[in-house]
Design a protein around this motif. Sequence first.
Motif, PDB file in Angstrom:
ATOM      1  N   LEU A  31     -44.657  44.240 -39.304  1.00 31.19           N
ATOM      2  CA  LEU A  31     -45.242  44.634 -40.586  1.00 31.19           C
ATOM      3  C   LEU A  31     -44.377  44.172 -41.749  1.00 31.19           C
ATOM      4  O   LEU A  31     -44.886  43.792 -42.798  1.00 31.19           O
ATOM      5  N   LYS A  32     -43.063  44.189 -41.562  1.00 35.84           N
ATOM      6  CA  LYS A  32     -42.165  43.682 -42.605  1.00 35.84           C
ATOM      7  C   LYS A  32     -42.454  42.213 -42.893  1.00 35.84           C
ATOM      8  O   LYS A  32     -42.486  41.798 -44.051  1.00 35.84           O
ATOM      9  N   GLN A  33     -42.668  41.433 -41.851  1.00 39.33           N
ATOM     10  CA  GLN A  33     -42.963  40.012 -42.033  1.00 39.33           C
ATOM     11  C   GLN A  33     -44.302  39.807 -42.746  1.00 39.33           C
ATOM     12  O   GLN A  33     -44.434  38.915 -43.582  1.00 39.33           O
ATOM     13  N   ILE A  34     -45.282  40.627 -42.425  1.00 39.58           N
ATOM     14  CA  ILE A  34     -46.585  40.524 -43.087  1.00 39.58           C
ATOM     15  C   ILE A  34     -46.460  40.879 -44.566  1.00 39.58           C
ATOM     16  O   ILE A  34     -46.987  40.171 -45.436  1.00 39.58           O
ATOM     17  N   TYR A  35     -45.750  41.961 -44.865  1.00 40.76           N
ATOM     18  CA  TYR A  35     -45.573  42.348 -46.266  1.00 40.76           C
ATOM     19  C   TYR A  35     -44.759  41.311 -47.035  1.00 40.76           C
ATOM     20  O   TYR A  35     -45.027  41.041 -48.200  1.00 40.76           O
ATOM     21  N   GLN A  36     -43.764  40.719 -46.374  1.00 44.50           N
ATOM     22  CA  GLN A  36     -42.982  39.663 -47.018  1.00 44.50           C
ATOM     23  C   GLN A  36     -43.858  38.447 -47.312  1.00 44.50           C
ATOM     24  O   GLN A  36     -43.746  37.829 -48.370  1.00 44.50           O
ATOM     25  N   SER A  37     -44.744  38.104 -46.374  1.00 42.57           N
ATOM     26  CA  SER A  37     -45.653  36.980 -46.578  1.00 42.57           C
ATOM     27  C   SER A  37     -46.615  37.250 -47.728  1.00 42.57           C
ATOM     28  O   SER A  37     -46.897  36.362 -48.539  1.00 42.57           O
TER      29      SER A  37
END
Length: 95
Positions: A31-37
């Motif tokens: 989820l962190k990677q999705i929010y960062q994207s």
Amino acid sequence: MEKFMIIIIIFSLVFFLYNKIRFWRTPESLLKQIYQSQANLSLGFLMLAFGINLFVNPRSAFDTIIGIIFAVVGAFNIFHGYRAIQHYLPQLEKN
């Protein structure tokens, strides 16, 4: 045109801050990677709109050059943010 770009800049900034706060508060790495994207995508729209605004309404040649640079970097962020979202979302659906 100028008011439209300012509205896009403000909305992009709000979405960027929203996604960055969600990124900081989320413990799960996917989820962190999705929010960062999503934050990178918002930042790209912010930079692209700011660059177009400088390019369309220049005050000097320097503004035109900076506008072009911001537009190119913003388009690069949009492209890579979109590609990252497309990469991470199917992984989230598998879980």
